[in-house]
Design a protein around this motif. Structure first.
Motif: not given
Length: 233
Positions: A108-113, A128-130, A144-146, A151-152
């Motif tokens: 999952v890329a940039h999940p909050y953008r 991903e941590i973008n 991610a924990e949920g 995380t990458v």
């Protein structure tokens, strides 16, 4: 342990048809020079909706693609990503299935953008941590924990000087596309974010630009994913 940027782009501009363009080899080589200078062992080339498979001296390259799904972007990296995809042509779940069929990892890329992929129930391999928006790291780690996922880190570099600002430590005996996929699936990865001042200033600029475009989403833990996905009403 290897340092790998799992989200980079080799072309400087976007909006073209999903095919390689003449600038790609130039972008790949320039990005590789900066990546080596910053101590990276490898990078994944993940252009939007096509795979750029280039070999560059002194750096391991991981084939990849950033797929524009119906709900946002998904990174597919590994030995055999699809050569090209149609913008908005697949759902996130379909992309995950395709990635796994081709022995690749789906991230999952940039999940909050500009994305609601985070709300999709599908067997992703990582989140991903973008590098453009590491301020969301706590939220991404909670997400991610949920989902019991690792995380990458990926820089999301569209220009060579951005490469490595976020990257991933990969615990493997050798650095190959298959080994990176295995490490992600076995949770033998850890994200790293560069706090270099120029990168921090650039992140502030990206935040302003993306905020003005309405692309940023704050996490809503009681009802994650609320809102219209990109391209949907």
């Amino acid at each position: 342990m290897f340092a790998v940027d799992v989200h980079t782009h080799t072309r400087f501009f976007h909006g073209f048809e999903s095919r390689p363009t003449p600038v790609d080899p130039v972008g790949a080589r320039a990005l590789a020079v900066v990546a080596r200078y910053r101590g990276l062992d490898g990078v994944a080339f993940t252009n939007h909706d096509y795979t750029a498979d280039f070999a560059v001296p002194g750096l391991v390259t991981i084939p990849g693609i950033e797929v524009s799904t119906t709900r946002g972007h998904v990174l597919v990296i590994g030995p055999d990503p699809p050569a090209a995809t149609r913008v908005g042509g697949m759902t996130p779940a379909e992309v995950v299935d395709l990635a796994h069929q081709r022995d690749c990892a789906a991230i999952v890329a940039h999940p909050y953008r500009n994305s609601t992929v985070r709300a999709v129930e599908a067997p992703f391999d990582a989140i991903e941590i973008n590098g453009k928006h590491p301020r969301t790291r706590d939220s991404v780690e909670r997400l991610a924990e949920g989902h019991d996922l690792p995380t990458v880190g990926g820089s999301d570099a569209h220009y060579p000087f951005e490469v490595g600002r976020a990257h991933t430590l990969v615990d493997a005996d050798e650095l190959t596309p298959a080994a990176v996929v295995d490490a992600i699936r076995d949770c033998r990865v850890a994200p790293r974010v560069d706090t270099w001042l120029p990168h921090s200033l650039l992140r502030a600029l990206y935040r302003r630009i993306h905020s003005e475009k309405g692309h940023l989403t704050e996490p809503e833990w009681l009802s994650p994913g609320v809102g219209s996905p990109p391209g949907e009403e």
